[in-house]
Design a protein around this motif. Structure first.
Motif, PDB file in Angstrom:
ATOM      1  N   GLU A  57      17.811  50.634  14.732  1.00  0.00           N
ATOM      2  CA  GLU A  57      17.910  49.451  15.564  1.00  0.00           C
ATOM      3  C   GLU A  57      19.319  49.344  16.126  1.00  0.00           C
ATOM      4  O   GLU A  57      19.494  49.005  17.296  1.00  0.00           O
ATOM      5  CB  GLU A  57      17.597  48.215  14.704  1.00  0.00           C
ATOM      6  N   LEU A  58      20.247  49.563  15.260  1.00  0.00           N
ATOM      7  CA  LEU A  58      21.632  49.478  15.737  1.00  0.00           C
ATOM      8  C   LEU A  58      21.872  50.462  16.891  1.00  0.00           C
ATOM      9  O   LEU A  58      22.482  50.107  17.920  1.00  0.00           O
ATOM     10  CB  LEU A  58      22.584  49.771  14.568  1.00  0.00           C
ATOM     11  N   GLY A  59      21.363  51.643  16.690  1.00  0.00           N
ATOM     12  CA  GLY A  59      21.512  52.625  17.762  1.00  0.00           C
ATOM     13  C   GLY A  59      20.862  52.132  19.026  1.00  0.00           C
ATOM     14  O   GLY A  59      21.413  52.251  20.135  1.00  0.00           O
ATOM     15  N   LYS A  60      19.676  51.549  18.812  1.00  0.00           N
ATOM     16  CA  LYS A  60      18.982  51.010  19.977  1.00  0.00           C
ATOM     17  C   LYS A  60      19.801  49.915  20.611  1.00  0.00           C
ATOM     18  O   LYS A  60      19.891  49.825  21.836  1.00  0.00           O
ATOM     19  CB  LYS A  60      17.629  50.445  19.541  1.00  0.00           C
ATOM     20  N   LYS A  61      20.341  49.111  19.738  1.00  0.00           N
ATOM     21  CA  LYS A  61      21.164  48.040  20.330  1.00  0.00           C
ATOM     22  C   LYS A  61      22.339  48.593  21.100  1.00  0.00           C
ATOM     23  O   LYS A  61      22.658  48.111  22.178  1.00  0.00           O
ATOM     24  CB  LYS A  61      21.680  47.158  19.169  1.00  0.00           C
ATOM     25  N   TRP A  62      23.020  49.543  20.506  1.00  0.00           N
ATOM     26  CA  TRP A  62      24.129  50.176  21.219  1.00  0.00           C
ATOM     27  C   TRP A  62      23.643  50.778  22.533  1.00  0.00           C
ATOM     28  O   TRP A  62      24.357  50.663  23.559  1.00  0.00           O
ATOM     29  CB  TRP A  62      24.770  51.248  20.347  1.00  0.00           C
ATOM     30  N   ASP A  63      22.514  51.398  22.493  1.00  0.00           N
ATOM     31  CA  ASP A  63      21.982  51.979  23.737  1.00  0.00           C
ATOM     32  C   ASP A  63      21.797  50.894  24.781  1.00  0.00           C
ATOM     33  O   ASP A  63      22.208  51.070  25.952  1.00  0.00           O
ATOM     34  CB  ASP A  63      20.626  52.651  23.461  1.00  0.00           C
ATOM     35  N   ASP A  87      23.207  48.296  29.427  1.00  0.00           N
ATOM     36  CA  ASP A  87      23.443  47.004  30.059  1.00  0.00           C
ATOM     37  C   ASP A  87      24.865  46.940  30.638  1.00  0.00           C
ATOM     38  O   ASP A  87      25.072  46.455  31.754  1.00  0.00           O
ATOM     39  CB  ASP A  87      23.269  45.913  29.013  1.00  0.00           C
ATOM     40  N   GLY A  88      25.792  47.449  29.855  1.00  0.00           N
ATOM     41  CA  GLY A  88      27.164  47.439  30.304  1.00  0.00           C
ATOM     42  C   GLY A  88      27.326  48.264  31.588  1.00  0.00           C
ATOM     43  O   GLY A  88      27.992  47.835  32.561  1.00  0.00           O
ATOM     44  N   ASP A 110      23.591  40.365  21.499  1.00  0.00           N
ATOM     45  CA  ASP A 110      22.509  41.199  20.999  1.00  0.00           C
ATOM     46  C   ASP A 110      22.779  41.660  19.568  1.00  0.00           C
ATOM     47  O   ASP A 110      21.911  41.628  18.697  1.00  0.00           O
ATOM     48  CB  ASP A 110      22.329  42.404  21.931  1.00  0.00           C
ATOM     49  N   LEU A 111      24.002  42.045  19.374  1.00  0.00           N
ATOM     50  CA  LEU A 111      24.346  42.500  18.038  1.00  0.00           C
ATOM     51  C   LEU A 111      24.309  41.349  17.040  1.00  0.00           C
ATOM     52  O   LEU A 111      24.020  41.540  15.860  1.00  0.00           O
ATOM     53  CB  LEU A 111      25.723  43.134  18.033  1.00  0.00           C
ATOM     54  N   ARG A 112      24.589  40.174  17.464  1.00  0.00           N
ATOM     55  CA  ARG A 112      24.633  38.978  16.613  1.00  0.00           C
ATOM     56  C   ARG A 112      23.323  38.256  16.522  1.00  0.00           C
ATOM     57  O   ARG A 112      23.226  37.278  15.763  1.00  0.00           O
ATOM     58  CB  ARG A 112      25.616  37.996  17.303  1.00  0.00           C
ATOM     59  N   SER A 113      22.440  38.697  17.337  1.00  0.00           N
ATOM     60  CA  SER A 113      21.220  37.872  17.526  1.00  0.00           C
ATOM     61  C   SER A 113      20.556  37.543  16.193  1.00  0.00           C
ATOM     62  O   SER A 113      19.952  36.485  16.024  1.00  0.00           O
ATOM     63  CB  SER A 113      20.249  38.616  18.429  1.00  0.00           C
ATOM     64  N   PHE A 114      20.634  38.409  15.286  1.00  0.00           N
ATOM     65  CA  PHE A 114      19.991  38.185  13.986  1.00  0.00           C
ATOM     66  C   PHE A 114      20.553  36.985  13.258  1.00  0.00           C
ATOM     67  O   PHE A 114      19.832  36.242  12.595  1.00  0.00           O
ATOM     68  CB  PHE A 114      20.148  39.445  13.143  1.00  0.00           C
TER      69      PHE A 114
END
Lengths: 761, 75
Positions: free
Chosen positions: B5-11, B16-17, B61-65
């Motif tokens: 998931e983290l990888g996905k988030k980074w992706d 997005d960036g 996104d990273l904090r969303s949890f």
């Protein structure tokens, strides 16, 4: 005690005084006085108090001794006073009320007993029986005669009358008394011989059997009869002999009497009748004959009289003997004999007196005749002297005599008359003397005769009276006998009735008893029979039951065998299925989970339908493993490696620190921090060890050593983002662990079951 | 896989960036060309905006949890 106190007080006072002898004498005195007064005062008070108390106690004790109620009150109210009073006076008499009652109670039964006893005593006094009063007889009525003897002896006793009479009251008891007295009616023979009963009465408690009594009575009867017969025979004999003798004597006496009378008559005739000489001589011959007859008759009479007297004496002796026998039936005979004797004696005496009177008369007549003869002869001589031709028989001479003869005769007669006149005058002169002499003689004779007559008459009267008395006695005795017989008959009748009643009652009782015994015996027999039959039945049932039970046992054994084999089969199935499940676990490749365990789990479930434990276990498999399968440990291990680096990188990220900058820092930390690849985890985690890097090192170590569980536990300690990234891995690890656990349990269980069901050879 | 998931988030972040940066740049360029006489500041402004937005999105996104959403609150 008072004195001791006083003494003590004085002694102390003196001591005090003595301590300061020289100085302060006044003080001493004062002291002594004071102390003595003080001490004396105290002593006085103590003494007075003690005296009062003692007086009070003594007064209480004395009053308690006199008045019991007071004592009771004191004992109730004051504790320990009962002990003290008991010590002083002895135990309290508490049965004031009871003796009265007891007396009343004891008075009642004796009063009840006294009345019937008195009644019976009065009754016994009324009836003049000869039965003796002896102590209480026994209650058994077995034989009538024994009972009779008992009841004779039980005259005065009332209460233990053996008959089932009413015992309700005095009237009943009087009835009892009557019956009791009625019971005294023994058979007539028994009572007729009271002397024979006396030995029976002296031992009233001993029962004699009927046979003995009857035998004895029969014997007595026999004896009586014998004696009676003998006595009567003897009496009759003697009576007969004496009667004969008496009759003989009487006859002889009568004959003598007649002979005397004839002689007298003849003499008179001879004297008076003027009979011619031939007839005269015949007459004189007759007279002589009669004289001889008379003498012979008299002698015969005397001998007969003697014989009769002898016979009578013998009879008398026999009578006395028979009197001495004391047999009552003989008495009338004796009495009759005595009467006969008396009569005979009387007759004999009469006859004797008649004879004697006749004799005396005869004497007189003979004297007269002699005188007359003498005179006649004188006259005849004179006449013959005067007239020798003329015979004595001058009456027939009227035609023959001449005038001279007549004159001579007349002159002779005149001379005779003168002579006779002179004699007469002489006689008249001597008359008085003669009369007196004769009177005297006569008186003497009369007296003698009177005495004799009186004595004989007295004897006769005495005898008569005695006989009369005897007769009366015998009559009375007979009357009494008759009365007694009637009474005895009545008593016998009553007794018989009573005995009948008693017998009836007894019969009933005995019948009831017998019936009861019979019924009980029957019942017994029946119950025995029933018992036996029941026993048989029970035995049979028991046998059948045992056979059945054995059969059942066999069947059960077989069934259990079957069941056991079934169980074994099932266990084997289970084991097989569990093995299959185990095998499916091994089908996991790297990155690929196992085959879904559903099938194997289903197989396991199928093989353990009725085994709750196995079912529970089988259903405890997690759904994921069932549907999707589980990852193998190796895959998890591989995954962990990639996870580790990621976890390292996000070690700093948690709720608070989760900005991008933190992320940058965390990445930096991960790049710069070096830790051991693998580190053995300690047995206890401290707070230091909760650092993610350390935890990861520990987990890695565990994994490398195959301890997935500990690794999972350690990974579970991660917090924050590291935990989040490890979440899936943890879940998978958990799943795997769960599945492995369940499977291992199942296999262990299956093994155990399989072992259990394996029959030992 | 939670570790992916983290990888996905980074992706997503990077994607997005990149998008935002490009879009911002483009818009900046456009705006700078169009409206702001070819100054560079709309370009940097645009790219900066784009980058910033991308940064914020990434962080979010990273904090969303860890963030509670209004919907959760309302629940």
């Amino acid at each position: 005690m008072l004195r001791a106190c006083l003494r003590g007080a004085n002694a102390t006072a003196r001591k005090n005084c003595g301590r300061t002898p020289l100085t302060n004498l006044q003080h001493c005195r004062h002291y002594t006085a004071g102390e003595s007064s003080g001490g004396g005062g105290a002593a006085k008070v103590v003494a007075a108090g003690l005296l009062t108390v003692g007086g009070g106690i003594g007064g209480t004790v004395l009053y308690a001794k006199w008045d019991h109620k007071f004592r009771a009150a004191v004992e109730n109210n004051v504790p320990y006073s009962d002990w003290l009073l008991g010590l002083a006076l002895g135990p309290a008499s508490q049965d004031n009320g009871l003796p009265v009652k007891k007396q009343v109670e004891t008075a009642q039964p004796p009063s009840m007993m006294d009345k019937p006893v008195k009644a019976s005593k009065a009754k016994s006094e009324k009836k003049a029986k000869e039965a003796a009063e002896s102590p209480i007889p026994t209650q058994s009525i077995e034989e009538a005669s024994a009972e009779a003897s008992h009841i004779i002896s039980a005259m005065g006793e009332v209460q233990s009358v053996p008959a089932p009479c009413d015992t309700e009251g005095k009237a009943a008891k009087e009835e009892e008394c009557k019956e009791c007295h009625g019971h005294e009616a023994t058979p007539a023979t028994a009572v007729v011989h009271p002397d024979t009963e006396s030995p029976a009465l002296t031992e009233p408690l001993k029962e004699r059997p009927v046979e003995e009594v009857t035998a004895r009575l029969a014997q007595q009867d026999q004896e009586e009869q014998d004696t009676l017969a003998s006595v009567s025979a003897s009496l009759e004999d003697s009576l007969a002999s004496s009667a004969k003798a008496t009759l003989q004597a009487i006859g002889a006496q009568e004959a003598a009497l007649q002979a005397i009378a004839r002689h007298t008559h003849k003499l008179k005739e001879a004297m008076e009748a003027e009979v011619p000489p031939e007839e005269k001589s015949a007459q004189w011959k007759e007279l002589e004959a009669t004289i001889a007859e008379r003498t012979s008759a008299v002698t015969d009479a005397e001998t007969a009289l003697l014989k009769a007297n002898e016979a009578l004496n013998s009879l008398k002796s026999v009578i006395d003997q028979s009197k001495g026998l004391k047999v009552s039936a003989v008495r009338p005979l004796v009495l009759a004999a005595e009467e006969n004797l008396h009569n005979m004696v009387v007759d004999l005496d009469k006859v004797v007196t008649k004879v004697q009177s006749a004799e005396s008369e005869a004497k007189v007549v003979s004297q007269y005749s002699e005188l007359v003869n003498e005179a006649k002869q004188q006259f005849q001589r004179e006449v013959t002297s005067l007239t020798p031709e003329i015979h004595a028989n001058w009456k027939s001479l009227t035609g023959k005599l001449s005038a001279d003869d007549l004159n001579a005769l007349i002159a002779h007669a005149h001379r005779r008359i003168d002579q006779l006149n002179r004699e007469l005058a002489e006689q008249r002169v001597r008359e008085q003397i003669h009369i007196e002499a004769s009177l005297e003689q006569q008186r003497l004779e009369d007296q003698k005769a009177l005495e004799k007559a009186v004595s004989t008459a007295l004897q006769h009267y005495k005898e008569d009276a005695r006989l009369e008395q005897e007769r009366k006695l015998s009559e009375l005795r007979e009357v009494m006998e008759a009365e007694m017989r009637t009474q005895l008959r009545r008593q016998a009748a009553a007794h018989q009735d009573h005995v009948q009643d008693v017998l009836k009652v007894q019969e009933q009782e005995l019948r009831a008893d017998a019936e009861q015994v019979l019924s009980s015996k029957l019942l017994e027999q029946e119950t025995r029979y029933r018992q036996l039959s029941q026993e048989q039945l029970d035995n049979f049932t028991l046998d059948v039951n045992t056979a059945y039970a054995r059969l059942k046992g066999v069947e059960e054994a077989i069934d259990s065998h079957v069941v056991a084999e079934e169980e074994a089969r099932k266990a084997h199935l289970l084991w097989l299925s569990v093995e299959a499940l185990n095998y499916t676990l091994k089908t996991a490749d790297a990155e690929v989970p196992t085959v879904p365990l559903e099938g194997a789990a289903q197989a396991v479930r199928d093989s353990c339908r009725d085994n709750d434990f196995a079912m529970a276990l089988a259903s405890a498999l997690p759904e994921e493993s069932l549907q999707r399968g589980v990852y193998s440990e190796a895959s998890l291990r591989a995954r962990f490696n990639s996870l580790r680096s990621l976890a390292r990188r996000v070690a700093l990220i948690d709720e608070t620190h989760n900005s991008l900058y933190q992320y940058f820092l965390s990445y930096l930390q991960a790049a710069l921090l070096f830790e051991d690849k693998q580190e053995a985890p300690p047995s206890q985690l401290s707070s230091e060890d909760l650092d993610p890097f350390r935890l990861l090192a520990y987990a890695s170590y565990c994994l490398e050593h195959g301890d997935l569980e500990l690794a999972a536990k350690l990974m579970n300690q991660l917090r924050g983002e590291a935990r989040r990234v490890a979440e899936d891995w943890l879940t998978e690890a958990r799943l795997t662990l769960e599945t492995k656990q369940v499977v291992s349990l199942l296999s262990a269980y299956a093994n155990a079951v399989g072992l259990g069901t394996t029959q030992a050879p | 896989m939670s570790e992916k998931e983290l990888g996905k988030k980074w992706d997503r972040c990077l994607a997005d960036g990149a998008i935002k940066l490009g879009t911002g740049l483009g818009l900046g360029i456009v705006f700078s060309v169009l409206f702001f006489k070819r100054h560079t500041w709309p370009i940097s402004f645009g790219s900066g905006t784009g980058l910033g937005m991308a940064y914020a999105n990434c962080q979010n996104d990273l904090r969303s949890f860890y963030l509670l959403h209004r919907s959760d609150k309302e629940q």
